[in-house]
Design a protein around this motif. Structure first.
Motif, PDB file in Angstrom:
ATOM      1  N   ALA A   1       0.924  -1.108  -0.017  1.00  0.00           N
ATOM      2  CA  ALA A   1      -0.039   0.105  -0.090  1.00  0.00           C
ATOM      3  C   ALA A   1       1.029   1.250  -0.035  1.00  0.00           C
ATOM      4  O   ALA A   1       0.473   2.445  -0.689  1.00  0.00           O
ATOM      5  CB  ALA A   1      -0.889   0.005   1.231  1.00  0.00           C
ATOM      6  N   SER A   2       1.900   1.162   0.700  1.00  0.00           N
ATOM      7  CA  SER A   2       2.967   2.290   0.515  1.00  0.00           C
ATOM      8  C   SER A   2       3.436   2.838  -0.613  1.00  0.00           C
ATOM      9  O   SER A   2       3.486   3.890  -0.850  1.00  0.00           O
ATOM     10  CB  SER A   2       4.338   2.038   1.675  1.00  0.00           C
ATOM     11  OG  SER A   2       3.670   1.762   2.957  1.00  0.00           O
ATOM     12  N   LEU A   3       3.665   1.812  -1.682  1.00  0.00           N
ATOM     13  CA  LEU A   3       4.115   2.116  -2.886  1.00  0.00           C
ATOM     14  C   LEU A   3       3.248   2.989  -3.734  1.00  0.00           C
ATOM     15  O   LEU A   3       3.399   3.860  -4.228  1.00  0.00           O
ATOM     16  CB  LEU A   3       4.300   0.961  -3.806  1.00  0.00           C
ATOM     17  CG  LEU A   3       5.920   0.194  -3.513  1.00  0.00           C
ATOM     18  CD1 LEU A   3       5.870  -1.185  -4.357  1.00  0.00           C
ATOM     19  CD2 LEU A   3       6.791   1.455  -3.876  1.00  0.00           C
ATOM     20  N   GLY A   4       1.838   2.591  -3.318  1.00  0.00           N
ATOM     21  CA  GLY A   4       0.782   3.425  -4.144  1.00  0.00           C
ATOM     22  C   GLY A   4       0.698   4.808  -3.545  1.00  0.00           C
ATOM     23  O   GLY A   4       0.395   5.650  -4.203  1.00  0.00           O
ATOM     24  N   GLY A   5       0.603   4.958  -2.189  1.00  0.00           N
ATOM     25  CA  GLY A   5       0.868   6.301  -1.625  1.00  0.00           C
ATOM     26  C   GLY A   5       1.734   7.033  -2.488  1.00  0.00           C
ATOM     27  O   GLY A   5       2.049   8.312  -2.568  1.00  0.00           O
TER      28      GLY A   5
END
Length: 227
Positions: free
Chosen positions: A201-205
């Motif tokens: 999810a952090s990559l998406g952010g």
């Protein structure tokens, strides 16, 4: 600001002139009180902000004002690994203007410790990947840069002026290079991209923040950040 507006609604609902709540501050847990006048002022400012957002070429024009690129803490290990791979790509081609981002990190005094402290406050342990150094040769001296240092600069600012968004946007090229390298290794790039972002999810952010920075640069604008 949005939180103050919500508190104003709670005051109206319960017929009270103020609300007291606890927050985690620099000295530990602190009691803070918000009064109705503060919520009323925030409500007026919110309406003004909404009108500005509607006219902004970078706005996503969602139901709430603001550019909604969200990065939750702590940042997961996969995203930290990609950030380190981006730093390695950057270090391998470290010539002007590629050195601008690292110079900014040094000038701002980011060292990664504030991100580590935040992770501990959230009840987790800092990731070894987040603190793994990548050496840069800057003006004849070695400067070690870590993924946590990068995150401090991206996340712990309250604003980036247009020149700063340009520097950060230039560095984001290395972030996309690192992502591209991972995807290119797969015989099915589309599936690899879905798996990569599905596992982090952090990559998406981080990607969403990069997109906002790109749009800001296109229009010569800075960014306001809420941490």
């Amino acid at each position: 600001m949005q939180q103050l507006v919500r508190m104003g609604g709670l005051m109206d609902q319960h017929g009270v002139p103020s609300l007291t709540f606890r927050v985690l501050g620099q000295q530990g847990v602190e009691d803070r009180t918000v009064h109705r006048a503060q919520t009323e002022q925030a409500s007026v400012q919110m309406q003004h902000l909404w009108q500005l957002c509607l006219a902004c070429p970078v706005s996503n024009r969602q139901a709430a004002p603001g550019c909604h690129a969200r990065l939750d803490y702590p940042v997961d290990d996969l995203a930290l690994t990609v950030l380190r791979e981006a730093l390695l790509e950057n270090a391998a081609m470290f010539t002007p203007p590629a050195d601008g981002f690292v110079r900014t990190l040094v000038r701002m005094g980011w060292d990664g410790r504030r991100m580590e402290q935040l992770v501990r406050q959230l009840g987790a342990e800092p990731s070894p990947v987040g603190s793994a150094p990548v050496p840069f040769d800057l003006d004849g001296r070695t400067v070690n840069v870590t993924p946590y240092m990068v995150l401090e600069h991206l996340c712990f600012r309250d604003r980036l002026d247009p020149s700063e968004t340009l520097v950060v946007g230039t560095w984001y090229g290395w972030f996309h290079t690192a992502l591209g390298n991972r995807i290119a290794e797969s015989p099915d790039p589309n599936a690899a991209a879905r798996e990569l972002f599905g596992n982090s999810a952090s990559l998406g952010g981080l990607a969403a923040l990069g997109q906002l920075i790109r749009h800001a640069n296109q229009h010569g604008l800075g960014l306001l950040l809420d941490g």
